[in-house]
Design a protein around this motif. Structure first.
Motif, PDB file in Angstrom:
ATOM      1  N   ASP A  37      35.603  41.873  52.299  1.00  0.00           N
ATOM      2  CA  ASP A  37      35.637  41.127  50.946  1.00  0.00           C
ATOM      3  C   ASP A  37      36.846  40.500  50.674  1.00  0.00           C
ATOM      4  OD1 ASP A  37      35.520  40.423  48.586  1.00  0.00           O
ATOM      5  OD2 ASP A  37      35.136  42.381  47.522  1.00  0.00           O
ATOM      6  N   HIS A  39      38.186  39.146  48.208  1.00  0.00           N
ATOM      7  CA  HIS A  39      38.744  39.455  46.804  1.00  0.00           C
ATOM      8  C   HIS A  39      39.305  41.044  46.655  1.00  0.00           C
ATOM      9  CE1 HIS A  39      37.701  35.559  45.086  1.00  0.00           C
ATOM     10  NE2 HIS A  39      36.549  35.855  45.767  1.00  0.00           N
TER      11      HIS A  39
ATOM     12  N   CYS B  50      39.797  36.948  38.034  1.00  0.00           N
ATOM     13  CA  CYS B  50      39.698  35.636  38.335  1.00  0.00           C
ATOM     14  C   CYS B  50      41.230  35.381  38.996  1.00  0.00           C
ATOM     15  CB  CYS B  50      39.599  34.552  37.353  1.00  0.00           C
ATOM     16  SG  CYS B  50      39.682  35.282  35.558  1.00  0.00           S
ATOM     17  N   GLN B  51      40.991  35.413  40.384  1.00  0.00           N
ATOM     18  CA  GLN B  51      42.580  35.793  41.015  1.00  0.00           C
ATOM     19  C   GLN B  51      43.331  34.565  41.267  1.00  0.00           C
ATOM     20  OE1 GLN B  51      41.386  37.859  44.766  1.00  0.00           O
ATOM     21  NE2 GLN B  51      40.878  39.743  43.562  1.00  0.00           N
TER      22      GLN B  51
END
Lengths: 185, 150
Positions: A37, A39, B50-51
């Motif tokens: 993943d 993220h 929200c990176q």
């Protein structure tokens, strides 16, 4: 231009493209089977005990504090969830399966209304032995939780060994979680 | 001014009543200087949801909560560095939009220099491999060339 140089001139860009393509293919394939993943973040809590907290119970279940997970009888999971979270619903069958196999799972309802939590557990099943409510979300910040669901593996000495952000799947359980239970039990 | 009108004025202008120079951001009341400091800290921190946004810019709920925490700490007089450490302790160095130099980031910070060195070698080898310039014409050749070009 020598033939070698000519070959290099054509070969190098081709090799770069092939290597890049292979890299992207690997990333996409691993993302598809839940093996990667982009993220996901590593947790600074790994190798440490969870920070001090005391949370009340919800849905008639007993709440818990950090002192309750300082020395569990056997390795256990702490699962952060919320009734408003779709991936949490997706992982409920997996959690039920883990609970049925005898694994201790304690839940923490993240920024949820007690009524909504109760409805959610009635609808999707309750795999938790204890359920605490973190209504303010401040305990979550201290744990470094950045979304729900998140699952923490806690060993017999109360130390966090693994954190998984996102819904648990069979692939994740087989390749990551089960080896941890074998290693630490 | 009658007492009643004064009361009305106070009710209508709570900002005036508090002292005009206070601002309210994310539910925390602070001075403009404190707000500026809080913004400077928040601009350097990544929103975990929200990176690619900073905590200051993000509309995510978690970012809002972290903005509140930053402002509360600023009002308490906690130094910037300590606020950043608070975040790093919880979320790791990924929360910093500008990561510190550490073994994990050496390659990242060294990459421009590595590229420069590689480029230098590429140019150097390219030069070396290039065929030597054609030898100057001999006298006879020059004479022939002059003849042809006449």
């Amino acid at each position: 231009m020598s033939p070698l140089r000519r070959r290099l001139l054509f070969g190098v860009p081709l090799a770069v493209v092939v290597a890049g393509g292979a890299g992207f293919y690997t990333i996409l394939r691993r993302m598809q089977v839940d093996d990667y993943d982009p993220h996901a973040l590593p947790s600074p809590l790994i190798g440490k005990r969870p920070p001090a907290f005391t949370l009340p119970g919800t849905d008639g279940a007993q709440g818990f504090a950090n002192t309750d997970i300082e020395a569990p009888a056997k390795p256990m999971l702490v699962n952060w969830f919320a009734s408003w979270c779709l991936p949490c619903q997706q992982e409920t069958p997996m959690l039920a399966k883990l609970a049925a196999s005898g694994i201790t799972i304690w839940g923490i309802a993240y920024q949820d209304h007690p009524d909504a939590t109760a409805d959610y557990l009635a609808r999707f099943g309750n795999p938790y032995q204890r359920i605490a409510a973190d209504a303010s979300g401040l305990t979550a910040i201290n744990w470094g939780v950045y979304g729900v669901p998140e699952t923490y593996f806690i060993d017999k000495t109360g130390i966090v060994r693994w954190r998984y952000p996102g819904a648990l799947t069979q692939q994740v359980v087989d390749s990551q979680l089960m080896p941890l239970f074998r290693k630490y039990s | 001014m009658s007492a009643r009108r004064l009361l009305l004025a106070l009710l209508l202008l709570p900002g005036l009543a508090l002292g005009q120079d206070m601002v309210v951001r994310d539910g925390v009341t602070l001075t403009p200087a404190q707000e500026k400091r809080a913004e400077a800290v928040g601009d350097q921190l990544r929103c975990l949801v929200c990176q690619n946004e900073s905590i200051e810019a993000s509309s995510a709920k978690l970012a809002h909560q972290l903005r509140v925490i930053i402002r509360q700490q600023v009002v308490q007089g906690v130094p910037n560095k300590q606020i950043m450490n608070y975040m790093v302790q919880r979320y790791g160095i990924f929360v910093l939009l500008k990561p510190p130099i550490s073994p994990l980031t050496w390659l990242l910070y060294a990459s421009p220099f590595i590229a420069l060195i590689l480029g230098f070698f590429a140019v150097w080898f390219g030069r070396r491999a290039r065929q030597p310039a054609t030898a100057p014409l001999s006298q006879a050749e020059q004479a022939r060339l002059d003849e042809l070009l006449k």
